[in-house]
Scaffold this motif. Structure first.
Motif, mmCIF file in Angstrom:
data_model
loop_
_atom_site.group_PDB
_atom_site.id
_atom_site.type_symbol
_atom_site.label_atom_id
_atom_site.label_comp_id
_atom_site.label_asym_id
_atom_site.label_seq_id
_atom_site.Cartn_x
_atom_site.Cartn_y
_atom_site.Cartn_z
ATOM 1 N N LYS A 191 18.447 -36.577 -27.104
ATOM 2 C CA LYS A 191 19.899 -36.403 -27.059
ATOM 3 C C LYS A 191 20.634 -37.432 -27.899
ATOM 4 C CE LYS A 191 19.943 -34.722 -22.251
ATOM 5 N NZ LYS A 191 20.499 -35.001 -20.895
ATOM 6 N N ARG A 192 19.943 -38.514 -28.256
ATOM 7 C CA ARG A 192 20.600 -39.622 -28.953
ATOM 8 C C ARG A 192 19.848 -39.983 -30.223
ATOM 9 N NH1 ARG A 192 19.886 -41.241 -23.781
ATOM 10 N NH2 ARG A 192 21.726 -41.304 -22.428
ATOM 11 N N THR A 193 20.576 -40.379 -31.240
ATOM 12 C CA THR A 193 19.958 -40.916 -32.442
ATOM 13 C C THR A 193 19.538 -42.359 -32.174
ATOM 14 O OG1 THR A 193 22.012 -41.806 -33.355
ATOM 15 C CG2 THR A 193 21.501 -39.493 -33.831
ATOM 16 N N PHE A 194 18.778 -42.921 -33.124
ATOM 17 C CA PHE A 194 18.407 -44.336 -32.994
ATOM 18 C C PHE A 194 19.657 -45.209 -32.872
ATOM 19 C CE2 PHE A 194 14.348 -43.088 -35.218
ATOM 20 C CZ PHE A 194 13.505 -43.433 -34.170
ATOM 21 N N ARG A 195 20.689 -44.871 -33.629
ATOM 22 C CA ARG A 195 21.926 -45.664 -33.577
ATOM 23 C C ARG A 195 22.592 -45.548 -32.204
ATOM 24 N NH1 ARG A 195 22.889 -44.175 -39.435
ATOM 25 N NH2 ARG A 195 22.843 -46.167 -40.557
#
Length: 375
Positions: A177-181
């Protein structure tokens, strides 16, 4: 990651003043605004003005927030600097792959269009960029892109080689659900540390990297009610969705509002209980796997509050065992992910009753771009 993306860099008298474009324009702005101003909500990113987009929609949002005194000018400059740094790092990554082309264009923009833009001191940004790029290369992370989203796989084998605590932590952050950032922002760590900590599992095949679409453009949507803490009189039942995924909240909003109900989306599980007590929704949809405060913990907290004890809770899950555990916590129903419109509407009709409300026309905007760097 998909090709065909471009960035636009704006310079004035040879000095960089702004940049936009790339893979996640809306997600990036929301992340940086939330970091500087956690009390801001997504509805503040909806613009009704039909002009003044000389520097792009995202710059216009920042400028309008300053004019409305929602954020300070210094906060805005810090957000601009962070966005510039992020875009420059992406450009450096793609340049290292030899996959960029450049196009220059001179534009004579009116001074009035500049708003809060100033000639930034680029040396600190470049110094930080150089340090991060060296650390990135030293950690041998060159093949990874920060806009990718890690997602666990080979779960049975992973459970065998990690502790229960480590697995639970991984399940919450590397959920696709989330990018690395986004993960770095959530954990309040730098991107190199986060990616390096997961790179071993990526190489061993326990984590795959997927592409995430950008958040839906707020400028094309009706005004949201995200994380509003104000108690308002309402004529229709209020449906709340507690889920850390913006995409899920947005999809739920479209379904719920078209069915004729008011909608409240809460992405921060830490603040969820207070908002639920304040707004007292008639029905709650809840994700079970959320960072910091899980859906299980939040269900238990809700059932300990007398004012919320009778509110129906429907959990959103893709796991049968989670559904059974949710039942033990007093939830009313379980729905599997990905969400399906027909099933959501069925739940609404099962627990609530209201006449459909008229739908609203989307707000349309236009933007103009200048010089570009293209993948």
């Amino acid at each position: 990651m998909p090709s065909g993306k471009s960035w636009t860099l704006y310079l004035c008298v040879g000095r960089l003043i702004w940049a936009t474009g790339g893979h996640h324009v809306v997600r990036r702005l929301y992340r940086h605004l939330s970091k500087q101003c956690p009390n801001l909500s997504l509805d503040m990113m909806v613009l009704r003005e039909q002009s003044g987009f000389d520097y792009g929609w995202d710059y216009q949002v920042i400028n309008i927030l300053v004019l409305r005194k929602k954020i300070a000018k210094e906060q805005a400059k810090e957000i601009i600097s962070q966005i510039l740094f992020e875009i420059l790092f992406d450009i450096v990554q793609y340049e290292a792959r030899g996959s960029l082309s450049y196009q220059e264009e001179c534009s004579d923009l009116a001074q009035s269009a500049m708003g809060i833009l100033t000639l930034l001191s680029i040396k600190p940004i470049l110094r930080k960029l150089s340090q991060m790029w060296m650390a990135w290369q030293k950690a041998k992370l060159g093949y990874l892109l920060l806009q990718a989203a890690p997602q666990l796989q080979n779960l049975d084998r992973l459970k065998q080689v990690t502790s229960p605590q480590a697995y639970d932590r991984l399940e919450k952050i590397a959920n696709g659900k989330r990018t690395f950032r986004d993960i770095a922002n959530l954990l309040k760590q730098d991107e190199v540390t986060v990616v390096r900590s997961l790179s071993g599992l990526i190489r061993k095949g326990f984590i795959r990297l997927i592409s995430l679409a950008d958040f839906p453009h707020p400028g094309l949507l009706p005004t949201h009610q995200f994380t509003s803490g104000l108690t308002m009189a309402r004529q229709r039942p209020l449906v709340a969705c507690v889920d850390d995924s913006y995409q899920i909240c947005w999809e739920m909003e479209q379904i719920v509002q078209k069915a004729g109900y008011e909608f409240l989306a809460i992405q921060d599980s830490v603040r969820a209980l207070g908002l639920l007590i304040d707004r007292k929704p008639d029905l709650i949809f809840m994700d079970l796997t959320m960072p910091i405060v899980s859906g299980y913990e939040l269900c238990a907290q809700i059932r300990r509050v007398s004012a919320l004890q009778t509110i129906e809770i429907v959990i959103l899950t893709g796991n049968t065992i989670e559904s059974l555990r949710g039942r033990l916590l007093g939830v009313s129903d379980c729905l599997s992910k990905p969400i399906q419109k027909e099933k959501i509407v069925g739940i609404l009709h099962k627990y609530l009753a209201v006449s459909p409300a008229p739908t609203r026309n989307p707000i349309k905007h236009r933007s103009r771009q200048r010089a570009t760097v293209q993948v």
